[in-house]
Design a protein around this motif. Structure first.
Motif, mmCIF file in Angstrom:
data_model
loop_
_atom_site.group_PDB
_atom_site.id
_atom_site.type_symbol
_atom_site.label_atom_id
_atom_site.label_comp_id
_atom_site.label_asym_id
_atom_site.label_seq_id
_atom_site.Cartn_x
_atom_site.Cartn_y
_atom_site.Cartn_z
ATOM 1 N N ASP A 1 14.480 45.319 -41.028
ATOM 2 C CA ASP A 1 13.222 45.272 -41.432
ATOM 3 C C ASP A 1 12.966 46.891 -42.429
ATOM 4 O O ASP A 1 11.959 46.592 -43.202
ATOM 5 N N ARG A 2 13.625 47.897 -42.079
ATOM 6 C CA ARG A 2 13.541 48.975 -42.874
ATOM 7 C C ARG A 2 14.927 49.523 -42.906
ATOM 8 O O ARG A 2 15.995 49.065 -42.158
ATOM 9 N N GLY A 3 15.335 50.612 -43.786
ATOM 10 C CA GLY A 3 16.393 50.994 -44.028
ATOM 11 C C GLY A 3 16.264 52.477 -43.654
ATOM 12 O O GLY A 3 15.101 53.107 -43.564
ATOM 13 N N LEU A 4 17.283 53.268 -43.444
ATOM 14 C CA LEU A 4 17.339 54.721 -43.240
ATOM 15 C C LEU A 4 16.567 55.534 -44.079
ATOM 16 O O LEU A 4 15.917 56.468 -43.773
ATOM 17 N N PRO A 5 16.719 55.373 -45.354
ATOM 18 C CA PRO A 5 15.988 56.299 -46.656
ATOM 19 C C PRO A 5 14.512 56.175 -46.359
ATOM 20 O O PRO A 5 13.631 57.002 -46.848
ATOM 21 N N ASP A 6 13.892 54.985 -45.482
ATOM 22 C CA ASP A 6 12.442 54.974 -45.466
ATOM 23 C C ASP A 6 11.625 56.086 -44.700
ATOM 24 O O ASP A 6 10.587 56.462 -45.014
ATOM 25 N N GLY A 7 12.597 56.551 -43.880
ATOM 26 C CA GLY A 7 11.874 57.804 -43.102
ATOM 27 C C GLY A 7 11.756 58.983 -44.054
ATOM 28 O O GLY A 7 10.859 59.884 -43.322
ATOM 29 N N ALA A 8 12.280 59.203 -44.988
ATOM 30 C CA ALA A 8 11.786 60.333 -46.061
ATOM 31 C C ALA A 8 10.519 60.040 -46.511
ATOM 32 O O ALA A 8 10.059 61.137 -47.067
ATOM 33 N N SER A 9 10.052 58.965 -46.597
ATOM 34 C CA SER A 9 8.562 58.778 -47.246
ATOM 35 C C SER A 9 7.668 59.521 -45.989
ATOM 36 O O SER A 9 6.550 59.946 -46.631
ATOM 37 N N TYR A 10 8.015 59.610 -44.848
ATOM 38 C CA TYR A 10 7.130 60.165 -43.893
ATOM 39 C C TYR A 10 7.300 61.589 -43.777
ATOM 40 O O TYR A 10 6.640 62.285 -43.013
ATOM 41 N N TRP A 11 8.598 62.274 -44.081
ATOM 42 C CA TRP A 11 9.108 63.517 -43.953
ATOM 43 C C TRP A 11 8.088 64.583 -44.711
ATOM 44 O O TRP A 11 8.034 64.493 -45.978
ATOM 45 N N PRO A 12 7.663 65.620 -43.712
ATOM 46 C CA PRO A 12 6.833 66.521 -44.668
ATOM 47 C C PRO A 12 7.795 67.190 -45.655
ATOM 48 O O PRO A 12 8.926 67.643 -45.682
ATOM 49 N N GLY A 13 7.381 67.595 -46.989
ATOM 50 C CA GLY A 13 8.074 67.982 -48.103
ATOM 51 C C GLY A 13 8.954 66.902 -48.878
ATOM 52 O O GLY A 13 9.305 67.145 -49.788
ATOM 53 N N GLY A 14 8.885 65.748 -48.223
ATOM 54 C CA GLY A 14 9.261 64.575 -49.161
ATOM 55 C C GLY A 14 10.536 64.133 -48.961
ATOM 56 O O GLY A 14 11.473 64.918 -48.172
ATOM 57 N N PRO A 15 11.471 63.450 -49.997
ATOM 58 C CA PRO A 15 12.643 62.951 -49.763
ATOM 59 C C PRO A 15 13.881 64.051 -49.896
ATOM 60 O O PRO A 15 14.795 64.094 -49.024
ATOM 61 N N GLU A 16 13.660 64.934 -50.827
ATOM 62 C CA GLU A 16 14.541 66.009 -50.951
ATOM 63 C C GLU A 16 14.656 66.859 -49.560
ATOM 64 O O GLU A 16 15.660 67.190 -49.303
ATOM 65 N N ALA A 17 13.329 67.329 -49.262
ATOM 66 C CA ALA A 17 13.470 67.991 -47.861
ATOM 67 C C ALA A 17 14.149 67.230 -46.753
ATOM 68 O O ALA A 17 14.890 67.705 -45.972
ATOM 69 N N PHE A 18 13.761 65.919 -46.546
ATOM 70 C CA PHE A 18 14.547 65.081 -45.612
ATOM 71 C C PHE A 18 16.214 64.992 -45.944
ATOM 72 O O PHE A 18 16.779 65.084 -45.094
ATOM 73 N N ALA A 19 16.375 64.857 -47.261
ATOM 74 C CA ALA A 19 18.030 64.702 -47.315
ATOM 75 C C ALA A 19 18.460 66.365 -47.015
ATOM 76 O O ALA A 19 19.734 66.416 -46.631
ATOM 77 N N ARG A 20 17.789 67.229 -47.697
ATOM 78 C CA ARG A 20 18.712 68.499 -47.064
ATOM 79 C C ARG A 20 18.764 68.795 -45.466
ATOM 80 O O ARG A 20 19.822 69.160 -44.985
#
Length: 179
Positions: free
Chosen positions: A74-93
């Motif tokens: 239904d969703r993939g792991l990267p979807d969580g980055a869209s909710y993360w404060p600071g966005g995808p790069e902050a999520f990845a870091r």
């Protein structure tokens, strides 16, 4: 949110459940089991951490229980980055993720664009939704931006009829040899 993922997912599961492995949306499952709706940045981060852990567990479990089968999530792991404060790069870091590697975990991505005819429509079919119309549309855009880098990314535009999205999703799955 409000793209029809859960409806398309349920229909696919009903039609193809014996041949494919299916994984429900982790965030919805957590909220249905009583996890509180995140109210501030710290709670969002804690919730997304839990979602990421559960998503990995779900994907591993599907691989173990349905070896060699295609899995529909239904969703993939990267979807969580869209909710993360600071966005995808902050999520990845924060989680020490490498986008190319994370996106590479998925063969095909079908993005069902959000369709929000009115504020009440957000919660229709999923009582765990807590976003307003503006948030839904912003999340949809961020999710799209994350997944567009995937070589198997397909964007299905919003439509009032879920049947149209289901038919188009099935066509794409067939064209990619998944069903």
């Amino acid at each position: 949110p409000r793209g029809g993922k859960s409806s398309v997912f349920a229909a696919l599961q009903g039609q193809l459940g014996g041949t494919l492995g299916f994984g429900r949306e982790v965030a919805t499952s957590l909220l249905e089991r009583g996890h509180p709706v995140p109210q501030d940045e710290d709670e969002v981060m804690a919730f997304q951490r839990r979602v990421l852990e559960e998503q990995r567990r779900l994907e591993d479990l599907l691989e173990e229980s349905h070896p060699g089968r295609t899995h529909i999530l239904d969703r993939g792991l990267p979807d969580g980055a869209s909710y993360w404060p600071g966005g995808p790069e902050a999520f990845a870091r924060h989680f020490d993720l490498h986008w190319e590697q994370e996106l590479g975990r998925y063969e095909l991505v079908i993005h069902l664009e959000s369709h929000v005819p009115d504020e009440a429509g957000i919660r229709a079919g999923n009582h765990t939704r807590f976003e307003n119309t503006e948030q839904v549309l912003a999340l949809d855009l961020r999710i799209r931006e994350i997944w567009e880098a995937h070589p198997g990314y397909i964007h299905l535009r919003a439509r009032p009829s879920i049947e149209d999205k289901l038919a188009e999703a099935i066509d794409h799955l067939g064209n990619h040899g998944i069903i």
